[in-house]
Design a protein around this motif. Structure first.
Motif, PDB file in Angstrom:
ATOM      1  N   ARG A 305     -27.341 -31.737  -4.159  1.00 48.86           N
ATOM      2  CA  ARG A 305     -26.643 -30.454  -4.014  1.00 48.86           C
ATOM      3  C   ARG A 305     -26.460 -30.091  -2.555  1.00 48.86           C
ATOM      4  O   ARG A 305     -27.434 -29.959  -1.807  1.00 48.86           O
ATOM      5  CB  ARG A 305     -27.414 -29.340  -4.739  1.00 48.86           C
ATOM      6  CG  ARG A 305     -27.088 -29.322  -6.218  1.00 48.86           C
ATOM      7  CD  ARG A 305     -27.576 -28.087  -6.906  1.00 48.86           C
ATOM      8  NE  ARG A 305     -27.109 -26.835  -6.364  1.00 48.86           N
ATOM      9  CZ  ARG A 305     -26.765 -25.786  -7.115  1.00 48.86           C
ATOM     10  NH1 ARG A 305     -26.772 -25.906  -8.434  1.00 48.86           N
ATOM     11  NH2 ARG A 305     -26.414 -24.665  -6.566  1.00 48.86           N
ATOM     12  N   PRO A 306     -25.215 -29.933  -2.097  1.00 47.04           N
ATOM     13  CA  PRO A 306     -24.984 -29.620  -0.688  1.00 47.04           C
ATOM     14  C   PRO A 306     -25.545 -28.281  -0.255  1.00 47.04           C
ATOM     15  O   PRO A 306     -25.940 -28.128   0.902  1.00 47.04           O
ATOM     16  CB  PRO A 306     -23.453 -29.646  -0.555  1.00 47.04           C
ATOM     17  CG  PRO A 306     -22.897 -29.859  -1.892  1.00 47.04           C
ATOM     18  CD  PRO A 306     -23.985 -30.109  -2.855  1.00 47.04           C
ATOM     19  N   ASP A 307     -25.615 -27.294  -1.158  1.00 53.81           N
ATOM     20  CA  ASP A 307     -26.153 -25.997  -0.740  1.00 53.81           C
ATOM     21  C   ASP A 307     -27.648 -26.079  -0.464  1.00 53.81           C
ATOM     22  O   ASP A 307     -28.167 -25.385   0.424  1.00 53.81           O
ATOM     23  CB  ASP A 307     -25.842 -24.921  -1.784  1.00 53.81           C
ATOM     24  CG  ASP A 307     -26.418 -25.240  -3.154  1.00 53.81           C
ATOM     25  OD1 ASP A 307     -26.590 -26.442  -3.463  1.00 53.81           O
ATOM     26  OD2 ASP A 307     -26.692 -24.307  -3.927  1.00 53.81           O
ATOM     27  N   ILE A 308     -28.362 -26.944  -1.209  1.00 53.75           N
ATOM     28  CA  ILE A 308     -29.790 -27.128  -0.940  1.00 53.75           C
ATOM     29  C   ILE A 308     -29.976 -27.846   0.391  1.00 53.75           C
ATOM     30  O   ILE A 308     -30.837 -27.467   1.206  1.00 53.75           O
ATOM     31  CB  ILE A 308     -30.462 -27.919  -2.082  1.00 53.75           C
ATOM     32  CG1 ILE A 308     -30.462 -27.088  -3.366  1.00 53.75           C
ATOM     33  CG2 ILE A 308     -31.888 -28.305  -1.710  1.00 53.75           C
ATOM     34  CD1 ILE A 308     -31.094 -27.781  -4.552  1.00 53.75           C
ATOM     35  N   LYS A 309     -29.167 -28.875   0.636  1.00 54.01           N
ATOM     36  CA  LYS A 309     -29.275 -29.599   1.907  1.00 54.01           C
ATOM     37  C   LYS A 309     -28.876 -28.698   3.076  1.00 54.01           C
ATOM     38  O   LYS A 309     -29.456 -28.788   4.164  1.00 54.01           O
ATOM     39  CB  LYS A 309     -28.405 -30.853   1.860  1.00 54.01           C
ATOM     40  CG  LYS A 309     -28.918 -31.904   0.874  1.00 54.01           C
ATOM     41  CD  LYS A 309     -28.274 -33.251   1.082  1.00 54.01           C
ATOM     42  CE  LYS A 309     -26.849 -33.283   0.602  1.00 54.01           C
ATOM     43  NZ  LYS A 309     -26.249 -34.628   0.719  1.00 54.01           N
ATOM     44  N   GLU A 310     -27.904 -27.832   2.851  1.00 55.59           N
ATOM     45  CA  GLU A 310     -27.502 -26.882   3.900  1.00 55.59           C
ATOM     46  C   GLU A 310     -28.656 -25.941   4.230  1.00 55.59           C
ATOM     47  O   GLU A 310     -28.975 -25.705   5.402  1.00 55.59           O
ATOM     48  CB  GLU A 310     -26.297 -26.072   3.429  1.00 55.59           C
ATOM     49  CG  GLU A 310     -25.828 -25.035   4.429  1.00 55.59           C
ATOM     50  CD  GLU A 310     -24.729 -24.138   3.880  1.00 55.59           C
ATOM     51  OE1 GLU A 310     -24.132 -23.391   4.674  1.00 55.59           O
ATOM     52  OE2 GLU A 310     -24.483 -24.172   2.662  1.00 55.59           O
ATOM     53  N   ALA A 311     -29.316 -25.409   3.183  1.00 56.80           N
ATOM     54  CA  ALA A 311     -30.441 -24.502   3.403  1.00 56.80           C
ATOM     55  C   ALA A 311     -31.610 -25.224   4.069  1.00 56.80           C
ATOM     56  O   ALA A 311     -32.304 -24.652   4.919  1.00 56.80           O
ATOM     57  CB  ALA A 311     -30.887 -23.900   2.068  1.00 56.80           C
ATOM     58  N   GLU A 312     -31.813 -26.480   3.704  1.00 59.15           N
ATOM     59  CA  GLU A 312     -32.898 -27.259   4.311  1.00 59.15           C
ATOM     60  C   GLU A 312     -32.648 -27.479   5.804  1.00 59.15           C
ATOM     61  O   GLU A 312     -33.561 -27.369   6.634  1.00 59.15           O
ATOM     62  CB  GLU A 312     -33.033 -28.603   3.594  1.00 59.15           C
ATOM     63  CG  GLU A 312     -34.168 -29.464   4.112  1.00 59.15           C
ATOM     64  CD  GLU A 312     -34.272 -30.787   3.383  1.00 59.15           C
ATOM     65  OE1 GLU A 312     -35.319 -31.451   3.506  1.00 59.15           O
ATOM     66  OE2 GLU A 312     -33.305 -31.172   2.698  1.00 59.15           O
ATOM     67  N   LEU A 313     -31.415 -27.795   6.157  1.00 59.70           N
ATOM     68  CA  LEU A 313     -31.083 -28.013   7.565  1.00 59.70           C
ATOM     69  C   LEU A 313     -31.138 -26.711   8.368  1.00 59.70           C
ATOM     70  O   LEU A 313     -31.537 -26.713   9.529  1.00 59.70           O
ATOM     71  CB  LEU A 313     -29.698 -28.653   7.674  1.00 59.70           C
ATOM     72  CG  LEU A 313     -29.639 -30.126   7.252  1.00 59.70           C
ATOM     73  CD1 LEU A 313     -28.201 -30.576   7.030  1.00 59.70           C
ATOM     74  CD2 LEU A 313     -30.314 -31.010   8.293  1.00 59.70           C
ATOM     75  N   GLU A 314     -30.743 -25.609   7.745  1.00 54.98           N
ATOM     76  CA  GLU A 314     -30.857 -24.315   8.420  1.00 54.98           C
ATOM     77  C   GLU A 314     -32.328 -23.958   8.633  1.00 54.98           C
ATOM     78  O   GLU A 314     -32.691 -23.360   9.655  1.00 54.98           O
ATOM     79  CB  GLU A 314     -30.158 -23.225   7.609  1.00 54.98           C
ATOM     80  CG  GLU A 314     -28.640 -23.240   7.714  1.00 54.98           C
ATOM     81  CD  GLU A 314     -28.158 -22.936   9.125  1.00 54.98           C
ATOM     82  OE1 GLU A 314     -28.921 -22.367   9.939  1.00 54.98           O
ATOM     83  OE2 GLU A 314     -26.998 -23.269   9.431  1.00 54.98           O
TER      84      GLU A 314
END
Length: 485
Positions: A305-314
């Motif tokens: 899921r890109p939103d999870i990876k986005e939150a992880e990187l943030e």
């Protein structure tokens, strides 16, 4: 005596450097919170069923998942023209520039310049008195006023002794990568929206066909009621009831037509274009079989899921920001240097080495008192990294709940569709029976009307069930991380 003075100077410098280092040791520590949500993610979406980690529809490219060529064409257009996606792409460019800016701070800043000036010192000052008694050459006094011409290179460099600048660059890189994942999430949502609206449009097309068929059925029933009235087998009330029902159905037809227009324009908005007809084939809608969806295991959501990876990187970026803010308490080492030519007259600039001028300065400085601004920046960064952790946990939890809810919805909507199909068949048969009895004056007009209304409602609900069937599959495909590859 000179040796004693030099030794004293060195001791003073050492004491200052030591005080700066000791002051930096008082830098606060970042808050550490254990990530319970990620640690305790369940092994399966449904504890009653075991999922296969080797089968996950979220990794299927969208061109393979969607087989309707008209839908594929719409998605391709949306991926080229959608404004929200184009805005997101610019956010990536902004983040990329941020990385370059942070990277540039690691290297020295070198600039070139030229200058000219004129200075008149007071005669009764040390500088003026010195110039008045100084000869540039034998028999040639210092000019008054005194010109100054020069040019050269200037360099400034903050030495990254604590790796603060590298940490800031790593934070910028993490933020840049998060914007890439954000773009992927926009892609996934866009494809879901286009597909859902496309199936809703096909459902409206089929509902329009049903209402038109119903209108024809009511027109025949109205004709029969008029004939029976003339034969004294029915009353004027029956005729008026059939006329009212026919008018109501025709009004519903125009309502559906308006909904079709609005849904077409909604799709056109997603495609970034002005209103135009949406190419589609409505005939096979009710016979369309939704593709089988394989969920894999919950931990795969973290990678898909890109939103999870986005939150992880943030979250990673915010932690690095805290580290960089903490290093603001440490002393910084800055080196500045200049090299060029300088003289009071332009013709003297070419006389070297006399006109060569240079300067080299190294400065070690750090905060000792009144560090409230630095503390505030650190506390802000620390709060933001805690906030980013909660946002990350919330994204994981919502992703898991999305899939679990949609898995249950797929099963229930399938059962609902099967029962609605049975209801529709039974009511179609009851309409034929009621019409036959009404023609033979063995049934009241109310029985005919009620049967027709029930059959219409059942068919409309059956079409909605088919649309929900298809849309639910699209939704769970997106929830598994599909659509952006």
């Amino acid at each position: 005596m000179n040796m004693m003075e030099n030794l004293k100077t060195k001791n003073i410098i050492a004491a200052i450097a030591l005080s700066l280092v000791l002051a930096s040791c008082k830098a606060p520590m970042a808050t550490v919170i254990k990530d319970e949500v990620k640690t305790n993610i369940p092994q399966n979406f449904n504890q009653e069923e075991q999922q296969d980690a080797n089968n996950n529809s979220g990794t299927t490219p969208w061109r393979q998942f969607f087989t309707d060529p008209n839908l594929v064409s719409l998605i391709e257009t949306a991926l080229k023209n959608n404004q929200e996606l184009l805005i997101t792409l610019q956010e990536i460019e902004i983040a990329k520039s941020g990385v370059l800016a942070k990277k540039g701070r690691l290297s020295p800043t070198v600039s070139a310049g030229i200058g000219a000036g004129l200075k008149k010192a007071g005669r009764y000052t040390s500088e003026g008195a010195g110039d008045a008694t100084t000869e540039i050459e034998p028999g040639r006094e210092m000019p008054d006023p005194l010109g100054n011409f020069g040019g050269g290179l200037m360099a400034n460099w903050e030495v990254d002794i604590w790796k603060k600048l590298r940490t800031e660059k790593e934070s910028a890189v993490a933020h840049y990568l998060s914007t890439v994942e954000g773009k992927n999430f926009v892609l996934s949502n866009l494809i879901e929206e286009v597909a859902d609206n496309y199936y809703e449009l096909l459902a409206l097309d089929n509902q329009l066909d049903i209402i038109q068929q119903y209108i024809k059925l009511q027109q025949r029933a109205l004709e029969i009621s008029k004939i029976q009235k003339e034969a004294a087998a029915a009353t004027e009330l029956a005729v008026k009831k059939f006329e009212a029902e026919l008018a109501k159905s025709k009004a519903s037809e125009y309502t559906i037509r308006q909904q079709i227009t609005e849904k077409e324009n909604e799709i056109n908005a997603l495609l970034g274009r002005y209103p135009q007809p949406i190419i589609r084939t409505k005939e096979n809608f009710m016979s369309t079989i939704p593709p089988t969806v394989y969920t894999g295991i919950p931990s795969q959501l973290l990678a898909n899921r890109p939103d999870i990876k986005e939150a992880e990187l943030e979250l990673k970026s915010s932690k690095l920001d805290v580290e960089a803010a903490r290093k603001e308490f440490y002393p910084s080492l800055e080196i500045s240097a200049t090299l060029g030519l300088e003289a009071f007259k332009p013709s003297y600039l070419v006389k070297m080495p006399e006109s060569i001028a240079y300067n080299l300065v190294g400065e070690l400085a750090g905060p000792l008192i009144n560090k409230s601004a630095i503390k505030a920046n650190f506390q802000t960064a620390d709060a933001k990294q805690i906030q980013a952790l909660y946002e990350y946990d919330k994204t994981i939890l919502n992703a898991y709940l999305d899939v679990a809810n949609l898995m249950s919805k797929i099963k229930n909507i399938d059962q609902y569709y099967q029962l609605k199909s049975q209801e529709t068949k039974a009511l179609d048969q009851s309409i034929d029976i009621a019409n036959q009895l009404f023609r033979n004056s063995r049934a009241d007009y109310l029985e005919v009307l009620l049967n027709q209304r029930d059959a219409l409602d059942a068919k409309m609900e059956l079409i909605e069930a088919k649309q929900k069937q298809l849309s639910t599959v699209v939704d769970i495909y997106k929830s598994l991380g599909g659509g952006w590859k």
